[in-house]
Motif scaffolding. Structure first.
Motif, mmCIF file in Angstrom:
data_model
loop_
_atom_site.group_PDB
_atom_site.id
_atom_site.type_symbol
_atom_site.label_atom_id
_atom_site.label_comp_id
_atom_site.label_asym_id
_atom_site.label_seq_id
_atom_site.Cartn_x
_atom_site.Cartn_y
_atom_site.Cartn_z
ATOM 1 N N ARG A 190 3.331 5.741 15.840
ATOM 2 C CA ARG A 190 3.622 7.131 16.183
ATOM 3 C C ARG A 190 4.234 7.822 14.979
ATOM 4 N NH1 ARG A 190 3.279 8.627 21.444
ATOM 5 N NH2 ARG A 190 2.825 6.926 22.868
ATOM 6 N N GLU A 191 4.188 9.136 15.018
ATOM 7 C CA GLU A 191 4.837 9.918 13.988
ATOM 8 C C GLU A 191 5.681 10.998 14.664
ATOM 9 O OE1 GLU A 191 1.729 11.375 11.470
ATOM 10 O OE2 GLU A 191 0.908 12.665 13.000
ATOM 11 N N TYR A 192 6.737 11.373 13.954
ATOM 12 C CA TYR A 192 7.663 12.358 14.481
ATOM 13 C C TYR A 192 7.946 13.380 13.389
ATOM 14 C CZ TYR A 192 11.635 14.252 17.046
ATOM 15 O OH TYR A 192 12.494 15.084 17.722
ATOM 16 N N VAL A 193 7.937 14.653 13.747
ATOM 17 C CA VAL A 193 8.150 15.726 12.797
ATOM 18 C C VAL A 193 9.645 15.989 12.642
ATOM 19 C CG1 VAL A 193 7.704 18.163 12.281
ATOM 20 C CG2 VAL A 193 5.954 16.786 13.442
ATOM 21 N N LEU A 194 10.109 15.918 11.385
ATOM 22 C CA LEU A 194 11.485 16.280 11.024
ATOM 23 C C LEU A 194 11.397 17.486 10.101
ATOM 24 C CD1 LEU A 194 12.975 12.795 10.039
ATOM 25 C CD2 LEU A 194 13.313 14.014 12.183
ATOM 26 N N HIS A 195 11.371 18.663 10.662
ATOM 27 C CA HIS A 195 11.238 19.893 9.881
ATOM 28 C C HIS A 195 9.984 19.822 9.016
ATOM 29 C CE1 HIS A 195 15.114 20.952 11.483
ATOM 30 N NE2 HIS A 195 15.598 19.818 11.033
ATOM 31 N N SER A 196 10.111 19.619 7.723
ATOM 32 C CA SER A 196 8.930 19.585 6.861
ATOM 33 C C SER A 196 8.524 18.162 6.480
ATOM 34 C CB SER A 196 9.170 20.425 5.604
ATOM 35 O OG SER A 196 10.277 19.915 4.893
ATOM 36 N N HIS A 197 9.076 17.175 7.148
ATOM 37 C CA HIS A 197 8.746 15.775 6.877
ATOM 38 C C HIS A 197 8.236 15.102 8.148
ATOM 39 C CE1 HIS A 197 11.397 16.772 3.526
ATOM 40 N NE2 HIS A 197 10.683 15.884 2.857
ATOM 41 N N LEU A 198 7.471 14.054 7.953
ATOM 42 C CA LEU A 198 6.969 13.247 9.062
ATOM 43 C C LEU A 198 7.451 11.814 8.884
ATOM 44 C CD1 LEU A 198 3.269 14.487 9.061
ATOM 45 C CD2 LEU A 198 4.999 15.036 10.756
ATOM 46 N N VAL A 199 7.888 11.227 9.982
ATOM 47 C CA VAL A 199 8.307 9.827 9.985
ATOM 48 C C VAL A 199 7.239 9.039 10.733
ATOM 49 C CG1 VAL A 199 9.999 8.195 10.882
ATOM 50 C CG2 VAL A 199 10.762 10.350 9.894
ATOM 51 N N LEU A 200 6.787 7.963 10.136
ATOM 52 C CA LEU A 200 5.839 7.062 10.781
ATOM 53 C C LEU A 200 6.598 5.836 11.248
ATOM 54 C CD1 LEU A 200 2.835 6.309 11.402
ATOM 55 C CD2 LEU A 200 2.880 5.070 9.233
ATOM 56 N N TYR A 201 6.377 5.455 12.509
ATOM 57 C CA TYR A 201 7.037 4.266 13.029
ATOM 58 C C TYR A 201 6.114 3.518 13.976
ATOM 59 C CZ TYR A 201 8.119 6.909 17.348
ATOM 60 O OH TYR A 201 8.038 7.638 18.517
ATOM 61 N N ALA A 202 6.379 2.243 14.098
ATOM 62 C CA ALA A 202 5.671 1.389 15.053
ATOM 63 C C ALA A 202 6.684 0.998 16.121
ATOM 64 C CB ALA A 202 5.135 0.147 14.353
ATOM 65 N N HIS A 203 6.199 0.758 17.331
ATOM 66 C CA HIS A 203 7.157 0.406 18.381
ATOM 67 C C HIS A 203 6.538 -0.448 19.466
ATOM 68 C CE1 HIS A 203 5.976 2.917 21.871
ATOM 69 N NE2 HIS A 203 5.401 3.648 20.933
ATOM 70 N N SER A 204 7.442 -1.089 20.184
ATOM 71 C CA SER A 204 7.127 -1.783 21.421
ATOM 72 C C SER A 204 8.183 -1.310 22.420
ATOM 73 C CB SER A 204 7.192 -3.305 21.221
ATOM 74 O OG SER A 204 8.527 -3.706 20.968
ATOM 75 N N ASP A 205 8.289 -1.981 23.550
ATOM 76 C CA ASP A 205 9.303 -1.600 24.532
ATOM 77 C C ASP A 205 10.710 -1.992 24.112
ATOM 78 O OD1 ASP A 205 7.386 -0.492 26.182
ATOM 79 O OD2 ASP A 205 7.133 -2.322 27.357
ATOM 80 N N SER A 206 10.822 -2.873 23.108
ATOM 81 C CA SER A 206 12.144 -3.360 22.733
ATOM 82 C C SER A 206 12.523 -3.124 21.270
ATOM 83 C CB SER A 206 12.245 -4.853 23.028
ATOM 84 O OG SER A 206 11.282 -5.567 22.281
#
Length: 125
Positions: A89-105
């Motif tokens: 997933r990616e998340y918008v932080l103003h003019s930056h994007l953070v890419l992260y991977a996740h599971s339920d934990s």
């Protein structure tokens, strides 16, 4: 409410340092404030993603068409696979994007980039 563990891949720190260096080269006078703002936004996001790991949108980098984009995609996908985390997933932080991977934990912060960059680079500038 369940709180998930958040870790940072080395690639995240490398990319963050690259962004900081870019900001310093772009405008040394305003860079410290912009860097602090970015750090604060990342820390607020970490607090949020601990509670809601699916808060980001599905990563859109899968549409990479260039050879360089495909190479970046393969490296980032490998980082997520090595960590055993199925969703990117990616998340918008103003003019930056953070890419992260996740599971339920667990959440693994993989990379950060300016929204105008072509794609995520797991390491380097």
């Amino acid at each position: 409410m369940r709180v998930v563990r958040v870790d940072f891949a080395a690639s995240f720190g490398e990319r963050l340092h690259g962004l900081e260096a870019f900001m310093e080269g772009q405008d040394p006078d305003s860079a410290p404030g912009r860097i602090e703002d970015l750090h604060d936004a990342i820390l607020r996001f970490v607090d949020l993603v601990k509670l809601h790991p699916q808060i980001g949108r599905p990563a859109t980098m899968f549409a990479a068409r260039s050879a360089e984009g495909q190479q970046r995609l393969a490296r980032v996908l490998q980082l997520a696979a090595d960590a055993g985390l199925p969703e990117l997933r990616e998340y918008v932080l103003h003019s930056h994007l953070v890419l992260y991977a996740h599971s339920d934990s667990r959440v693994l912060m993989l990379s950060v980039r300016h929204q105008r960059e072509l794609g995520y680079e797991p390491g380097g500038a």
